[in-house]
Design a protein around this motif. Structure first.
Motif, PDB file in Angstrom:
ATOM      1  N   UNK A  56      34.263  44.291  36.050  1.00 47.27           N
ATOM      2  CA  UNK A  56      35.706  44.311  36.282  1.00 47.27           C
ATOM      3  C   UNK A  56      36.446  44.792  35.031  1.00 47.27           C
ATOM      4  N   UNK A  57      35.961  44.411  33.874  1.00 45.68           N
ATOM      5  CA  UNK A  57      36.606  44.843  32.634  1.00 45.68           C
ATOM      6  C   UNK A  57      36.643  46.369  32.555  1.00 45.68           C
ATOM      7  N   UNK A 113      35.174  39.098  39.339  1.00 46.70           N
ATOM      8  CA  UNK A 113      35.773  40.374  39.693  1.00 46.70           C
ATOM      9  C   UNK A 113      37.220  40.191  40.120  1.00 46.70           C
ATOM     10  N   UNK A 114      37.987  39.436  39.310  1.00 50.24           N
ATOM     11  CA  UNK A 114      39.401  39.272  39.592  1.00 50.24           C
ATOM     12  C   UNK A 114      39.706  38.208  40.621  1.00 50.24           C
ATOM     13  N   UNK A 120      36.817  37.483  31.470  1.00 46.81           N
ATOM     14  CA  UNK A 120      36.832  38.771  30.798  1.00 46.81           C
ATOM     15  C   UNK A 120      38.261  39.239  30.609  1.00 46.81           C
ATOM     16  N   UNK A 121      38.378  40.394  29.963  1.00 47.11           N
ATOM     17  CA  UNK A 121      39.692  40.952  29.694  1.00 47.11           C
ATOM     18  C   UNK A 121      39.792  42.201  30.552  1.00 47.11           C
ATOM     19  N   UNK A 122      40.675  42.207  31.531  1.00 44.77           N
ATOM     20  CA  UNK A 122      40.753  43.350  32.438  1.00 44.77           C
ATOM     21  C   UNK A 122      42.087  44.055  32.281  1.00 44.77           C
ATOM     22  N   UNK A 123      42.157  45.245  32.836  1.00 42.21           N
ATOM     23  CA  UNK A 123      43.389  46.018  32.793  1.00 42.21           C
ATOM     24  C   UNK A 123      43.561  46.698  31.455  1.00 42.21           C
ATOM     25  N   UNK A 124      44.741  47.200  31.246  1.00 35.40           N
ATOM     26  CA  UNK A 124      44.951  48.065  30.092  1.00 35.40           C
ATOM     27  C   UNK A 124      46.416  47.978  29.700  1.00 35.40           C
ATOM     28  N   UNK A 125      46.695  48.179  28.425  1.00 32.30           N
ATOM     29  CA  UNK A 125      48.080  48.223  27.952  1.00 32.30           C
ATOM     30  C   UNK A 125      48.804  46.929  28.242  1.00 32.30           C
ATOM     31  N   UNK A 126      50.051  47.053  28.677  1.00 33.05           N
ATOM     32  CA  UNK A 126      50.848  45.844  28.889  1.00 33.05           C
ATOM     33  C   UNK A 126      50.366  45.067  30.104  1.00 33.05           C
ATOM     34  N   UNK A 147      38.735  48.094  35.604  1.00 34.85           N
ATOM     35  CA  UNK A 147      40.188  47.970  35.541  1.00 34.85           C
ATOM     36  C   UNK A 147      40.758  48.672  34.313  1.00 34.85           C
ATOM     37  N   UNK A 177      32.425  39.965  35.912  1.00 32.68           N
ATOM     38  CA  UNK A 177      33.612  40.209  35.088  1.00 32.68           C
ATOM     39  C   UNK A 177      33.385  41.361  34.124  1.00 32.68           C
ATOM     40  N   UNK A 228      40.690  37.651  33.195  1.00 36.50           N
ATOM     41  CA  UNK A 228      40.364  37.566  34.620  1.00 36.50           C
ATOM     42  C   UNK A 228      39.056  36.817  34.793  1.00 36.50           C
TER      43      UNK A 228
END
Lengths: 943, 163
Positions: B65-66, A186-187, A172-178, B69, B62, A183
C-alpha cells in the motif's frame, strides 16, 4: 561492543561518549535534555521532525541530534537562539495543524507535542492551519485503540514500533505530499486490519493520533477514564498472564486500575501484548467473589449451576446478567470467614481420619505467587498429610520436564529467549508463539529481521510462520519420525558435534544405530514432509554454529510427549547446541508462574527445588524443617487425582485458582468426578465452572491485589507488587492458606500444636530459600535492585556440565497417537489457545477489551473440508468425539490442513475438552490434548 | 471471510515471469511491475489487489500500500478509459497548469477526480512528474506530454477521440 570513546563538548561541558553514540544519547547521559518528537530511544532514529536540532560548531546547517553521531572534538550547543527559534517554529507549525477540541486535551498528559508547546511557550496562532485538508473522521473501529489522523504529525514512531519492535508490520505511511497518512494494512480501518492490538504504537505516539480508546469513547468505558499517568499512582509489577513475565506498571486512581503500561527498565523493554496492556479490568469485574459461600443443604446432589443457561450458550450474557447472581444464591449462601474455614477444616479432617490422608488432594495454581504456591504444597503435604498435590503444569510441560530431568538432570530452560538475537537458527516446533508468548515472539521476529534463520515446524501453521525463513507442515502426531529423520541426515552428513558428544554426553552409541532406519524417505512416509525438505532442514540446522530450540504444547501434549521431548533433546545434544549463548533448549512456559510453582514444589514427586520426595534422605530433611512426618508415597498427578475422584479413592479436595472442569481432558468425565467428591473447597476470584461443584468457596485475590514473586520462562524471579485492595471480604491467597492450616492443626492437635506464623511474603520467601538450594542468594532486596535469575548469575545453564554430569541420549521410536481417525470420526482435532484468551478464560473473558476482540468459540477447518460438508464459512457445525459433542461456528482457515480441525480451549459454551482424549503419556502423565478423532456435521442454522 | 482477490491464470503466469527476474531474496523488488500488472488486470489497484500482490511477494499488505499510494500512476479507484493527470506542483503551477486543468475540466464537463459519464475520461491532479523544465506537464495514461497549453489539450483530446 565498540569500546572506543570520543570526547566532545555539549553546552560548554566536556564529556566522553562511546564512539557511535548520537549527540542526543551523549547529551542524555550527561543529563542534558534535548527535546524531540520523532525519536524514542527504543526505536531507530529517523530524524524527520527536526525538533532535536542542535548547533554544531562549523556545521553548515543545524543537524538533528537524534541521528548525528558524536565526533572527536565536536562542539555542540543545544540552547543557542538559532536552535531555540528553529525548535519553536517547528513545534508551532505542528501545533497549528492539530485538531481543536476537548478530546485531545483530555489526552494532553500523554501528548508530547502539547507538552513541548507549553515548555517552549509556543504560539501556534502565528500560523494559520498548516494545511487546509478537511478534517478526517476518527477511526474507532478497534476495540482498544482510537485513531485520529488529524492529530498525526507523521513522526513514524508507530510505524517503527509496529515494524521494528513488535514486528507485526501493520502500520505504514501511504500517500504522498500533503495527503500522506499512516495506514493499516492495505488501507483498512484499524479494527478490520491484521492489528493484534498490542498497543506498542499507542505507547509511543507523541500526539493524540493513536490513543487508548477509553479516552475518546466514553461509551467504551464510562466518561471517567483517565490517561495513564494523569493523577494516578504508578505501581510497578509483573503481567499476570503468560510465562514471558513482562514488566508492567499499573496506573491506579481511587482504588481502581485505570491502565497498564510496559516497563522499559525490565527484560521485556516495555513491550506488551493485548492481554497485558488491555486485559487488566477483570480484577474489577462485578462478578468477583467478595464473601465466602457455603452450599445450601437443599442444593445436594451437586450439579452444574449453569446447566440452565442452555449448555452455556448464554455465557456472555451471564457475564453481565443479574440472573446469574440469583442462580448462585439458590445454591450457595453467604457465610462468615470463620464459619467457612471451620467447616472446610472440619470436613477435610473427617475425611483424613476416616479414609486416610491419601483420600485428600490439592490442586494449586500456576497463577499465584511462589510464596502462595509454596504454602499450598506445604499445607497439603504437612497438614493434609499427602503428596497428592499438583497443578496445571501437568497439563502443559510435565512431559518436557520428565525428558529433561532424565536427559540432563534439570527441567529448567537453559537460555533466555532474548538470546535469539545472538543465534543463527531459531528452531520452533509445536509452539504457536505469536498467540501464546507474544512478546517472546517479537524477539524471534526481530532476530529474523536481523538475519537469523527461523524454521517453524507445526501441523497447524502458526502465524509466526509468516516470519519464518522456512515453514514445515507435518502430519499431527508424527513429531518423532520427523525429528529422527532430521537426526539421521545430520549423522549421514557428518554434521554432529563429535567433540561435544565425546566430552559432554553418554549413550550416543545407542542412538546412532537406532537412527539408521529413519531415512528421509521413511520419515517422509510417516510425516508427509518431502524427503528433500527433511534434508534441507537438517542441513540448515546442522551446519550453523548456534541454534536455539523452542517448543510448546504441540510437543508435550501427546501420549508420547516425553518421547517427543527426548528426540528434541537428542537433536540439541548431538549438535552441541547447549551451554553457550545463543543456543539451548527452551520449552516456553505457559502461565505467569508455572516455572515458579514447580520450583517451589507444587508437584507431587518433588519438594521445593526439585528435591525428590521419594528420596528418604531428602524426606528426612524436610520432615525436620517442617516438624512433621511426611507421606512416603509418591502422590498422584492431576488426571490421576480426577480418576481417583471418579473411583472414590479421592474424597476431599482443595483447589486454589484452578479450573479443571474446563482445563482437563474429557470434560464429561471430569464433571462426574467433581460431582463424586464428598467435599470440595474452591479458593478463587470468580465462581468458576469447577466452583459450581464446591461445598465451600473462599474468595481470593488477583495478582494486582498482592505482593509476591513469580518465576518466568527464563527462570527470572521478579516481584509482583500490590496495586489495589482485594474487594469486599476477599482475602490474600497466602493468608487463607495459613488460616486454614492453623485451624486444621488446632482441630487435630489442640492449642499445643505448632502455629504457622509468617510476616508477609518476604518471610515465606526466606523459608523457601532456606530449603531450596536453587534459589540460594536470591532475596527481595536483590530483586528490587536488578533482574535476578536462578541460579544466581547464571543466565546460561550447563556451560561446563549438566546436573547429571553427562547429557544422556535416549533413542525413541515413532508410535501413533492414542486415538486415530476412522470412518465414524474422520477428522483430527487439535486444541490450543487464541491470542486474546488465557487458559479457561476465567480472567480474560471478563476483560472488556479481550472479550470484544474474541467473543466466541469457533472451529477452524479448511475451505475445502467446509465445502465437502456443504457448510458455509461462519455457519454452525456439530463436532463430536467418542466422549461428547459441541456446537460452534465453523471458520474457514488454511492454517489447518485438510482433515484437521482446531478448536480453542477457552470457551465453556463449546468446550473443546468435552471432546479431548484423557489418555496419558506414561512418563509425564500428560493427556493427549493435541490429537483425538472427531466427526464434524452441519447444523441447520436457527436464524 | 471474503475470498481473497486472485489473478487470472494468464496473469499469474506473467506474474511468475516478473518474479523470475529477481533473486529469491529480493522478491519484494517486484512490487512495482506487479502493481502495473494488477492495474492492467483490474483497471485500478484496489486494496484487495494490493493484498494479492503482497501475498505474491511475501510481505505485509501495508508495504504494498505504501508503494501503490505513493506513485500517481496507480489508480486506486475505478477510472475511465483514459486517465489525464495534470501536474500541480510549483514549476507547473508557475507555467500555467491551472489553465490547462480548467480547460480540460470545461471540455470534458467533469471536475477533479471525476470520470465522464461515458466512462472514457478521468481527470485528476498529480504530484511532480519530474519534467519541471518542460511544464506544464500532463500525463495521459502512461504517456507524458510537456509544454501543454489549452490548444495542445484540444489536440490531445482529438487524438484520443480518434484512437
Amino acid at each position: 561492543m565498540n569500546s572506543r570513546t570520543v570526547t566532545l563538548t555539549i553546552d560548554g561541558r566536556s564529556l566522553t561518549a562511546p564512539a557511535g553514540a548520537t549527540i542526543w544519547e551523549a547529551a542524555r547521559s550527561a543529563g542534558i535534555d534535548i527535546p524531540t518528537l520523532c525519536h524514542d530511544p527504543k526505536l531507530e532514529p529517523v530524524a524527520v521532525c527536526r525538533v532535536c536540532v542542535v548547533d554544531v560548531e562549523n556545521a553548515r546547517t543545524l543537524p538533528a541530534a537524534c541521528i548525528r553521531k558524536v565526533e572527536e572534538g565536536m562542539a555542540v550547543r543545544t540552547d543557542t537562539d538559532r536552535v531555540r527559534r528553529a525548535r519553536r517554529t517547528l513545534v508551532e507549525l505542528l501545533e497549528a495543524g492539530q485538531p481543536p477540541g476537548d478530546d485531545r486535551r483530555k489526552a494532553a498528559d500523554q501528548d508530547e507535542l502539547a507538552r513541548l508547546g507549553v515548555q517552549l511557550r509556543s504560539d501556534p496562532s502565528r500560523y494559520v492551519a498548516a494545511c487546509s485538508n478537511p478534517p478526517m473522521p476518527p477511526d474507532l473501529s478497534s476495540p482498544v485503540i482510537a485513531v485520529d489522523l488529524n492529530a498525526c504529525i507523521l513522526c513514524d514512531r508507530c510505524i517503527r514500533a509496529c515494524d521494528d519492535v513488535q514486528v507485526n508490520d501493520v502500520i505504514g505511511r501511504t500517500g504522498k505530499g500533503s495527503e500522506t497518512r499512516i495506514a493499516f494494512d492495505n488501507g483498512l480501518p484499524l479494527g478490520e486490519s491484521s492489528c493484534v492490538s498490542c498497543g506498542e504504537c499507542v505507547a509511543t505516539c507523541p500526539t493524540g493520533a493513536l490513543t487508548d480508546k477509553r479516552l475518546v469513547d466514553s461509551a467504551a468505558n464510562g466518561p471517567d477514564a483517565v490517561p495513564n499517568g494523569s493523577g494516578t499512582r504508578r505501581v510497578d509489577s509483573i503481567c499476570p498472564y503468560c510465562g514471558v513475565g513482562c514488566g508492567i506498571s499499573y496506573h491506579v486512581r481511587n482504588g481502581r486500575i485505570e491502565g497498564v503500561t510496559g516497563r522499559d527498565d525490565t527484560h521485556t523493554e516495555g513491550r506488551l501484548c493485548v492481554k497485558g496492556r488491555y486485559g487488566y479490568d477483570y480484577t474489577h469485574h462485578p462478578q468477583r467473589l467478595t464473601k465466602p459461600l457455603v452450599r445450601r443443604e437443599d442444593a445436594y446432589p451437586k450439579r452444574p449451576l449453569s446447566a440452565d443457561f442452555e449448555d452455556y450458550r448464554d455465557f456472555r450474557r451471564s457475564l453481565r446478567s443479574p440472573e446469574w447472581n440469583d442462580r448462585i444464591r439458590e445454591v450457595f449462601r453467604e457465610a462468615e470467614w470463620d464459619e467457612a474455614l471451620d467447616l472446610a477444616a472440619r470436613r477435610l479432617l473427617e475425611i483424613k481420619n476416616t479414609l486416610g490422608p491419601g483420600a485428600l488432594a490439592g490442586f494449586g495454581s500456576a497463577k499465584v505467587t511462589n510464596e502462595e504456591a509454596y504454602l499450598f504444597q506445604k499445607l497439603i503435604r504437612v497438614v493434609f498429610g499427602t503428596n497428592n498435590v499438583d497443578h496445571c503444569t501437568r497439563l502443559c510441560h510435565a512431559s518436557s520436564v520428565a525428558a529433561l530431568t532424565e536427559a540432563i538432570g534439570s527441567g529448567a530452560v537453559s537460555n533466555a529467549f532474548q538470546e535469539v538475537l545472538e543465534t543463527d537458527v531459531i528452531f520452533v516446533i509445536g509452539s504457536n508463539t505469536e498467540d501464546n508468548h507474544p512478546v517472546a515472539a517479537s524477539y524471534m521476529k526481530q532476530a529474523v529481521d536481523r538475519g537469523a534463520k527461523m524454521i517453524v515446524l507445526d501441523p497447524r501453521r502458526p502465524t509466526i510462520a509468516d516470519h519464518a525463513t522456512r515453514y514445515v507442515r507435518f502430519k499431527p502426531g508424527t513429531d518423532i519420525a520427523l525429528l529422527n529423520g532430521l537426526m539421521h541426515v545430520i549423522l549421514r552428513e557428518g554434521l554432529q558435534d563429535r567433540d561435544f558428544i565425546a566430552r559432554r554426553t553418554e549413550r550416543f552409541e545407542t542412538l546412532e544405530p537406532f537412527l539408521a532406519r529413519y531415512t528421509p524417505e521413511m520419515a517422509s512416509r510417516i510425516t508427509g514432509v518431502p524427503p528433500s525438505v527433511i534434508e534441507d532442514v537438517a542441513l540448515e540446522f546442522g551446519r550453523v554454529e548456534r541454534a536455539m530450540i523452542f517448543w510448546g504444547m504441540g510437543i508435550s501434549q501427546h501420549v508420547n510427549g516425553t518421547d517427543n521431548a527426548r528426540a528434541l533433546i537428542s537433536l540439541c545434544l548431538m549438535t552441541g547446541n547447549i551451554g553457550r549463548r545463543g543456543t539451548g533448549l527452551h520449552p516456553l512456559r505457559g502461565q505467569n508462574n508455572v516455572q515458579g510453582a514447580s520450583d517451589v514444589g507444587l508437584i507431587p514427586r518433588y519438594y521445593p527445588g526439585y528435591q525428590s520426595a521419594d528420596d528418604p534422605e531428602v524426606r528426612a530433611r524436610f520432615e525436620e524443617a517442617w516438624g512433621t512426618a511426611l507421606d512416603p508415597d509418591s502422590g498422584l498427578t492431576v488426571v490421576e487425582i480426577m480418576h481417583g475422584a471418579l473411583d472414590g479413592s479421592i474424597a476431599g479436595m482443595l483447589m486454589m485458582g484452578e479450573n479443571p472442569f474446563l482445563s482437563d481432558p474429557n470434560m464429561n468425565k471430569v464433571r462426574k468426578a467433581l460431582q463424586q467428591l464428598s467435599f470440595l473447597v474452591v479458593q478463587d476470584v470468580f465462581l468458576t465452572e469447577t466452583a459450581e461443584f464446591a461445598d465451600v468457596i473462599l474468595p481470593a485475590s488477583t495478582a494486582a491485589e498482592k505482593r509476591g514473586t513469580y518465576v518466568n520462562t527464563n527462570r527470572m524471579v521478579q516481584i509482583g507488587r500490590q496495586a489495589i485492595e482485594p474487594p469486599g471480604e476477599a482475602r490474600l491467597d497466602g493468608d487463607i492458606l495459613i488460616d486454614l492450616a492453623n485451624r486444621m492443626i488446632r482441630m487435630e492437635q489442640g492449642e499445643s500444636g505448632p502455629r504457622w506464623a509468617y510476616d508477609g511474603p518476604e518471610s515465606v520467601w526466606e523459608e523457601i530459600v532456606g530449603l531450596t538450594p536453587i534459589f540460594e542468594g536470591i532475596t527481595y532486596a536483590a530483586m528490587e535492585r536488578d533482574t535476578v535469575v536462578w541460579p544466581m548469575e547464571e543466565p546460561v545453564l550447563f556451560t561446563g556440565s549438566f546436573p547429571l554430569g553427562r547429557g544422556r541420549f535416549t533413542p525413541v521410536s515413532f508410535a501413533p497417537p492414542d486415538e486415530l481417525p476412522d470412518h465414524a470420526y474422520p477428522f483430527v482435532l487439535n486444541t490450543g489457545r487464541v491470542l486474546e484468551h488465557w487458559h479457561t478464560g476465567t480472567m480474560t473473558r471478563r476483560a472488556r477489551a479481550l472479550d470484544a476482540i474474541s467473543p466466541e468459540p469457533f472451529v477452524e477447518m479448511t475451505p475445502g473440508d467446509l465445502a465437502r460438508l456443504g457448510v458455509e464459512d461462519g455457519c454452525p457445525v456439530a463436532v463430536s468425539s467418542r466422549r461428547g459433542a459441541i456446537t460452534l461456528k465453523a471458520m474457514a482457515s488454511s492454517r489447518v490442513a485438510d482433515g484437521n480441525v482446531f478448536i480453542p480451549l477457552h470457551f465453556k459454551e463449546a468446550a473443546a475438552n468435552i471432546l479431548t482424549n484423557d489418555a496419558l503419556d506414561p512418563d509425564g502423565k500428560i493427556p493427549e490434548f493435541k490429537f483425538c478423532a472427531v466427526a464434524v456435521k452441519p447444523v441447520p442454522s436457527s436464524d | 471471510m471474503a475470498t481473497p482477490l486472485e489473478f487470472t491464470e494468464a496473469a499469474r503466469e506473467r506474474a511468475a515471469k516478473i518474479l523470475d527476474r529477481y533473486p529469491a531474496e529480493y522478491r519484494k523488488s517486484a512490487v512495482v511491475p506487479l502493481l502495473h500488472l494488477a492495474q492492467e488486470e483490474w483497471g485500478h489497484v484496489s486494496p484487495e489487489a494490493m493484498a494479492c500482490v503482497a501475498r505474491l511477494i511475501g510481505c505485509s499488505p501495508v508495504k504494498v500500500a505504501e508503494i501503490a499510494t505513493f506513485y500517481p500512476m496507480f489508480n486506486r479507484e475505478p477510472v475511465g478509459e483514459h486517465v489525464l493527470a495534470v501536474c500541480h506542483t510549483l514549476p507547473c503551477a508557475l507555467t500555467g497548469c491551472g489553465s490547462v486543468f480548467d480547460h480540460l475540466s470545461e471540455k470534458l464537463g467533469i471536475g477533479l477526480g471525476e470520470t465522464t459519464a461515458d466512462g472514457r475520461f478521468t481527470l485528476r491532479k498529480s504530484e511532480c512528474l519530474a519534467a519541471c523544465d518542460r511544464g506544464p506537464v500532463l500525463l495521459v495514461n502512461r504517456r507524458l506530454h510537456t509544454h501543454v497549453s489549452p490548444e495542445k489539450v484540444d489536440e490531445i483530446l482529438t487524438e484520443l477521440e480518434k484512437g
